[in-house]
Design a protein around this motif. Structure first.
Motif, PDB file in Angstrom:
ATOM      1  N   UNK A   3       0.768  -1.189  -0.026  1.00  0.00           N
ATOM      2  CA  UNK A   3      -0.145   0.262  -0.040  1.00  0.00           C
ATOM      3  C   UNK A   3       0.704   1.142  -0.117  1.00  0.00           C
ATOM      4  N   UNK A   4       1.733   0.978   0.792  1.00  0.00           N
ATOM      5  CA  UNK A   4       3.352   2.600   0.972  1.00  0.00           C
ATOM      6  C   UNK A   4       3.368   2.096  -0.890  1.00  0.00           C
ATOM      7  N   UNK A   5       4.180   1.832  -1.344  1.00  0.00           N
ATOM      8  CA  UNK A   5       4.749   1.587  -2.428  1.00  0.00           C
ATOM      9  C   UNK A   5       3.437   2.154  -3.542  1.00  0.00           C
ATOM     10  N   UNK A   6       2.289   1.486  -3.376  1.00  0.00           N
ATOM     11  CA  UNK A   6       1.382   2.052  -4.151  1.00  0.00           C
ATOM     12  C   UNK A   6       1.164   3.871  -4.344  1.00  0.00           C
ATOM     13  N   UNK A  32      10.621  -9.579  12.981  1.00  0.00           N
ATOM     14  CA  UNK A  32      10.124  -9.589  14.250  1.00  0.00           C
ATOM     15  C   UNK A  32      10.515  -8.933  15.050  1.00  0.00           C
ATOM     16  N   UNK A  33      11.883  -8.680  15.356  1.00  0.00           N
ATOM     17  CA  UNK A  33      12.187  -7.460  16.270  1.00  0.00           C
ATOM     18  C   UNK A  33      11.633  -6.119  16.029  1.00  0.00           C
ATOM     19  N   UNK A  34      11.202  -6.428  15.209  1.00  0.00           N
ATOM     20  CA  UNK A  34      10.843  -4.910  14.895  1.00  0.00           C
ATOM     21  C   UNK A  34       9.574  -4.224  14.874  1.00  0.00           C
ATOM     22  N   UNK A  35       8.739  -3.430  15.142  1.00  0.00           N
ATOM     23  CA  UNK A  35       7.771  -3.216  16.133  1.00  0.00           C
ATOM     24  C   UNK A  35       6.777  -3.710  14.874  1.00  0.00           C
ATOM     25  N   UNK A  36       5.380  -4.252  14.344  1.00  0.00           N
ATOM     26  CA  UNK A  36       4.730  -4.399  13.370  1.00  0.00           C
ATOM     27  C   UNK A  36       5.016  -4.946  12.358  1.00  0.00           C
ATOM     28  N   UNK A  39       3.007  -8.608  11.665  1.00  0.00           N
ATOM     29  CA  UNK A  39       1.724  -8.266  11.207  1.00  0.00           C
ATOM     30  C   UNK A  39       1.165  -7.218  10.209  1.00  0.00           C
ATOM     31  N   UNK A  40       2.347  -6.109   9.697  1.00  0.00           N
ATOM     32  CA  UNK A  40       1.517  -5.715   8.447  1.00  0.00           C
ATOM     33  C   UNK A  40       1.972  -6.400   6.911  1.00  0.00           C
ATOM     34  N   UNK A  41       3.097  -7.170   7.165  1.00  0.00           N
ATOM     35  CA  UNK A  41       4.055  -8.189   5.902  1.00  0.00           C
ATOM     36  C   UNK A  41       3.835  -9.380   6.256  1.00  0.00           C
ATOM     37  N   UNK A  42       2.227 -10.058   5.985  1.00  0.00           N
ATOM     38  CA  UNK A  42       2.585 -11.625   6.896  1.00  0.00           C
ATOM     39  C   UNK A  42       3.629 -12.240   6.075  1.00  0.00           C
TER      40      UNK A  42
END
Length: 320
Positions: A3-6, A32-36, A39-42
């Motif tokens: 979505x951000x690249x779009x 996984x060390x970075x928050x979210x 979750x945002x990018x399966x």
């Protein structure tokens, strides 16, 4: 990520400057060390940082977006670095060379990765002093030649330095970090492949830092002379290869909006392109080109920046 690249494409941009941290390039930590992050990018479940960068490069290529890799920090958790150099107590120059060599090898086959921004804002360095551990110009030659030895097609972006102690001091009109290229013509960067060099100053307005010239009665008409002294004059000695590596600011402030309009006009007149900082709206003093919903454009900035011409990357795809 999609979505951000779009959004980048929808806003009319043709390239991304992607910030990296040397210690993360070396350690390649789990996403996984970075928050979210997952979750945002399966698709990044179980992936490491360089896997995420691979995916970003691939998705950018699918959208005909160019990528400039930017070594933005030596340590991800530390900014600004106390030394403001290309090395510190934890990292030697050889570490930075090794990281860039690895990145150049990894992405040389990716058509849309076009360059290496060797180090973000080396504000503690000199330019032209001739001292091995002090002269950023000489360090940029060593780093750039190492990248080109691995991937000769890449462009080498070299930012300016900061303010005193620097050579030369740019008088009372201090430059922003990365914006002092005052000595770049008298003490040029000499790469083994000269046509790969891009000088890349950073320049900001009053929302980022107070400068005396922002308080001048002539503001903003006094800015062009200051920019020419800091970096504009290098157009005469750099074969036109000058790209503003960072510009932007808080367009909700009238004084900063005046700065941004003036800079875009100067860039138009001089035929200079650039990278806006930043895409994300939570970027503190600069805000972002996206509004607070992370989806729609900041309408004021969109109106200002659309004045800059954007080349069609699809024309040169595969031939960069």
């Amino acid at each position: 990520m999609d979505s951000l690249l779009d959004s980048v494409v929808r806003l009319g941009y043709n390239s991304l400057r992607v910030p990296l941290a040397l210690d993360h390039v070396e350690a390649n930590p789990l996403v996984t060390a970075f928050n979210g992050g997952v979750a945002a990018n399966k698709e990044l479940d179980g992936a490491r940082m360089l896997d995420a960068l691979d995916l970003l490069v691939q998705k950018a290529a699918d959208r005909s977006l160019l990528v400039l890799l930017d070594m933005h920090r030596l340590d991800a958790a530390v900014w600004p670095d106390a030394m403001g150099l290309w090395y510190n107590e934890a990292h030697c120059e050889g570490d930075l060379i090794a990281a860039w060599t690895m990145l150049a090898r990894r992405y040389c086959g990716a058509w849309n990765v076009v360059g290496a921004d060797l180090l973000n804002e080396p504000h503690g360095a000199n330019w032209g002093s001739g001292v091995y551990g002090d002269d950023w110009r000489l360090a940029a030659e060593r780093l750039g030649d190492a990248v080109l030895a691995t991937c000769p097609r890449l462009l080498i972006f070299v930012e300016g330095v900061g303010n005193p102690p620097v050579t030369p001091i740019v008088g009372p009109n201090w430059a922003f970090w990365g914006g002092n290229l005052a000595a770049a013509c008298t003490h040029p960067v000499r790469l083994n492949q000269p046509d790969r060099l891009v000088l890349s100053p950073h320049v900001y307005g009053p929302s980022v830092a107070a400068m005396d010239y922002f308080e001048d009665a002539a503001y903003p008409t006094n800015l062009e002379d200051i920019w020419e002294a800091h970096f504009g004059h290098t157009l005469s000695c750099a074969d036109g290869a000058v790209v503003v590596g960072e510009f932007g600011g808080d367009a909700a402030r009238a004084d900063d909006l005046a700065f941004q309009r003036r800079l875009v006009g100067w860039m138009q007149a001089r035929g200079v392109g650039g990278f806006v900082w930043a895409l994300n709206p939570n970027s503190g003093d600069t805000k972002g080109v996206l509004a607070d919903d992370w989806k729609t454009a900041d309408k004021v900035k969109a109106e200002v920046y659309r004045r800059l011409s954007v080349s069609d990357v699809r024309i040169t795809r595969g031939c960069v």
